[in-house]
Design an enzyme around this catalytic site. Structure first.
Site, mmCIF file in Angstrom:
data_model
loop_
_atom_site.group_PDB
_atom_site.id
_atom_site.type_symbol
_atom_site.label_atom_id
_atom_site.label_comp_id
_atom_site.label_asym_id
_atom_site.label_seq_id
_atom_site.Cartn_x
_atom_site.Cartn_y
_atom_site.Cartn_z
ATOM 1 N N LYS A 19 0.308 -1.109 0.714
ATOM 2 C CA LYS A 19 0.485 -0.204 -0.049
ATOM 3 C C LYS A 19 0.892 1.809 0.048
ATOM 4 C CE LYS A 19 -2.048 -1.013 3.784
ATOM 5 N NZ LYS A 19 -1.277 -2.172 4.079
ATOM 6 N N ARG A 91 -8.714 1.747 9.492
ATOM 7 C CA ARG A 91 -9.098 0.152 9.862
ATOM 8 C C ARG A 91 -10.001 -0.360 10.788
ATOM 9 N NH1 ARG A 91 -2.579 0.637 9.029
ATOM 10 N NH2 ARG A 91 -1.783 -1.393 9.599
ATOM 11 N N ARG A 130 12.219 -5.731 3.918
ATOM 12 C CA ARG A 130 11.746 -4.189 4.193
ATOM 13 C C ARG A 130 12.373 -3.548 5.057
ATOM 14 N NH1 ARG A 130 5.502 -1.646 4.706
ATOM 15 N NH2 ARG A 130 5.896 -3.086 7.266
ATOM 16 N N ARG A 163 11.996 -1.905 10.558
ATOM 17 C CA ARG A 163 11.045 -1.217 11.412
ATOM 18 C C ARG A 163 10.731 -1.611 12.917
ATOM 19 N NH1 ARG A 163 5.534 0.558 7.970
ATOM 20 N NH2 ARG A 163 4.646 -1.033 10.234
ATOM 21 N N ARG A 174 0.043 -8.201 14.014
ATOM 22 C CA ARG A 174 -0.600 -7.400 12.550
ATOM 23 C C ARG A 174 -0.938 -7.623 12.023
ATOM 24 N NH1 ARG A 174 4.646 -5.119 11.136
ATOM 25 N NH2 ARG A 174 3.294 -3.770 9.230
HETATM 26 P P1 ADP Z 1 3.172 -1.344 3.414
HETATM 27 O O1 ADP Z 1 2.285 -0.098 2.869
HETATM 28 O O2 ADP Z 1 0.800 -2.461 2.579
HETATM 29 O O3 ADP Z 1 2.620 -2.354 4.431
HETATM 30 P P2 ADP Z 1 4.969 -1.674 1.609
HETATM 31 O O4 ADP Z 1 4.286 -0.134 0.189
HETATM 32 O O5 ADP Z 1 5.711 -1.003 2.706
HETATM 33 O O6 ADP Z 1 3.152 -2.805 1.983
HETATM 34 O O7 ADP Z 1 5.971 -2.458 0.495
HETATM 35 C C1 ADP Z 1 5.826 -4.037 2.415
HETATM 36 C C2 ADP Z 1 7.507 -4.259 1.042
HETATM 37 O O8 ADP Z 1 7.174 -5.418 -0.117
HETATM 38 C C3 ADP Z 1 7.893 -3.014 1.406
HETATM 39 O O9 ADP Z 1 9.667 -3.860 1.430
HETATM 40 C C4 ADP Z 1 8.081 -3.469 -0.612
HETATM 41 O O10 ADP Z 1 9.337 -2.534 -1.101
HETATM 42 C C5 ADP Z 1 8.179 -4.612 -1.637
HETATM 43 N N1 ADP Z 1 7.087 -4.297 -1.872
HETATM 44 C C6 ADP Z 1 5.861 -3.280 -2.162
HETATM 45 N N2 ADP Z 1 5.347 -3.662 -3.311
HETATM 46 C C7 ADP Z 1 5.888 -4.764 -3.848
HETATM 47 C C8 ADP Z 1 5.907 -5.623 -5.057
HETATM 48 N N3 ADP Z 1 4.597 -5.112 -5.506
HETATM 49 N N4 ADP Z 1 6.018 -7.030 -5.070
HETATM 50 C C9 ADP Z 1 7.009 -7.414 -4.502
HETATM 51 N N5 ADP Z 1 7.729 -6.339 -3.075
HETATM 52 C C10 ADP Z 1 7.224 -5.777 -3.426
HETATM 53 P P1 AMP Z 2 1.114 0.380 8.720
HETATM 54 O O1 AMP Z 2 2.384 1.827 8.877
HETATM 55 O O2 AMP Z 2 0.444 0.686 8.141
HETATM 56 O O3 AMP Z 2 2.314 -1.405 9.170
HETATM 57 O O4 AMP Z 2 0.787 0.800 11.014
HETATM 58 C C1 AMP Z 2 1.906 0.674 11.722
HETATM 59 C C2 AMP Z 2 1.522 0.622 13.046
HETATM 60 O O5 AMP Z 2 0.557 2.069 13.066
HETATM 61 C C3 AMP Z 2 -0.115 -0.388 13.096
HETATM 62 O O6 AMP Z 2 0.584 -1.296 13.715
HETATM 63 C C4 AMP Z 2 -1.031 0.461 14.196
HETATM 64 O O7 AMP Z 2 -0.118 0.157 15.328
HETATM 65 C C5 AMP Z 2 -0.842 1.596 14.228
HETATM 66 N N1 AMP Z 2 -1.827 2.675 13.120
HETATM 67 C C6 AMP Z 2 -1.358 2.604 11.773
HETATM 68 N N2 AMP Z 2 -2.680 3.642 11.176
HETATM 69 C C7 AMP Z 2 -3.934 2.989 12.019
HETATM 70 C C8 AMP Z 2 -4.901 2.961 12.471
HETATM 71 N N3 AMP Z 2 -5.624 3.476 11.206
HETATM 72 N N4 AMP Z 2 -5.747 2.774 13.688
HETATM 73 C C9 AMP Z 2 -5.103 1.927 14.351
HETATM 74 N N5 AMP Z 2 -3.848 1.515 14.306
HETATM 75 C C10 AMP Z 2 -2.658 2.140 13.587
#
Ligand code: ADP
Ligand code: AMP
Length: 224
Positions: A19, A91, A130, A163, A174
């Site tokens: 995302k 969420r 990541r 992270r 999560r």
């Molecule tokens: P989210 O925001 O949904 O948690 P991220 O955008 O941070 O996901 O992506 C999670 C990991 O996967 C990151 O390390 C990113 O570089 C990688 N990634 C994102 N999209 C793709 C894809 N289409 N194919 C392979 N790896 C991806």
């Molecule tokens: P993310 O970066 O989206 O993976 O979010 C990291 C962490 O932030 C999550 O595991 C939650 O602890 C918190 N968080 C992010 N967005 C929300 C939301 N909309 N509601 C509640 N907690 C959130």
């Protein structure tokens, strides 16, 4: 190429689905501000604000931060951005209803809610590989999207970080929170005719092509 028009999209999907990666690309393409609740909360945590300190223990454990805290932070962000992509919000059903109320008051309906779908095993490999630039929120993957120099950000040249919640135990929590609470938003938005599904298992460019086509289609839809 950047296209200027109002776009209001929510990204829904489990952690690691891509995302954040796609939100940045949609921002570049349509000028829709990518608003990530996770990034905003992490910034509060780093700056040790009251909100950040309150949110910290939930985030470390991989639990959702309480609605009241998240909503206090998001209301202003949404009100000041006519064009946005919401990454990681709403969420919970409480957050979704609050978002409906805010947008109704502003007279700015959502265009679409995009559901990122991919198998669980793929999520784990994405989260465990990541690396993030904590200053900008830009993400990399050691295998799928590596930086030019290992461990350093392409833009500012400073160190990338993993992270603290991208560890097996917090990841499990999560994913469980997603299944138990956030996935309820799929029928919520489906019932409103807003849900669009994309195959998030594809490569980054293929996913964004699918996404851009979908946003352009919704933008032109005469029913809006
Ligand atoms: P989210 O925001 O949904 O948690 P991220 O955008 O941070 O996901 O992506 C999670 C990991 O996967 C990151 O390390 C990113 O570089 C990688 N990634 C994102 N999209 C793709 C894809 N289409 N194919 C392979 N790896 C991806
Ligand atoms: P993310 O970066 O989206 O993976 O979010 C990291 C962490 O932030 C999550 O595991 C939650 O602890 C918190 N968080 C992010 N967005 C929300 C939301 N909309 N509601 C509640 N907690 C959130």
């Amino acid at each position: 190429m950047s296209v200027s028009r109002e776009v209001r999209v929510v990204f829904l999907g489990p952690p690691g689905a891509g995302k954040g990666t796609q939100a940045r690309l949609l921002d570049e393409r349509f000028g829709a501000r990518a608003i990530s609740t996770g990034d905003l909360l992490r910034r509060h945590r780093r700056e040790r604000t009251v909100l950040g300190l309150e949110a910290q223990s939930y985030m470390e454990a991989g639990k959702l931060v309480p609605d009241a805290l998240v909503l206090a932070m998001m209301e202003g962000e949404i009100a000041t951005s006519p064009s946005f992509v919401l990454d990681g919000f709403p969420r919970t059903q409480g957050q979704a209803r609050a978002l409906d109320g805010i947008l109704e008051r502003l007279g700015r309906p959502l265009d679409a809610v995009v559901l990122f779908e991919l198998p669980r095993a793929r999520l784990l490999e994405r989260l465990l590989g990541r690396w993030t630039n904590p200053r900008s929120g830009r993400v990399y993957h050691e295998k799928f999207a590596p930086p030019q120099v290992a461990g350093l950000d392409d833009d500012d040249g400073l160190p990338l970080e993993q992270r603290s919640d991208d560890r097996a135990e917090a990841i499990e929590r999560r994913l469980a929170e997603y299944d138990a609470i956030t996935a309820e938003l799929i029928p919520y938005y489906e019932a409103r005719g807003l849900l669009r599904r994309i195959d998030a298992a594809l490569g980054v460019d293929e996913v964004s092509a699918e996404l851009f086509a979908l946003v352009e289609r919704d933008e032109r839809s005469p029913t809006r």
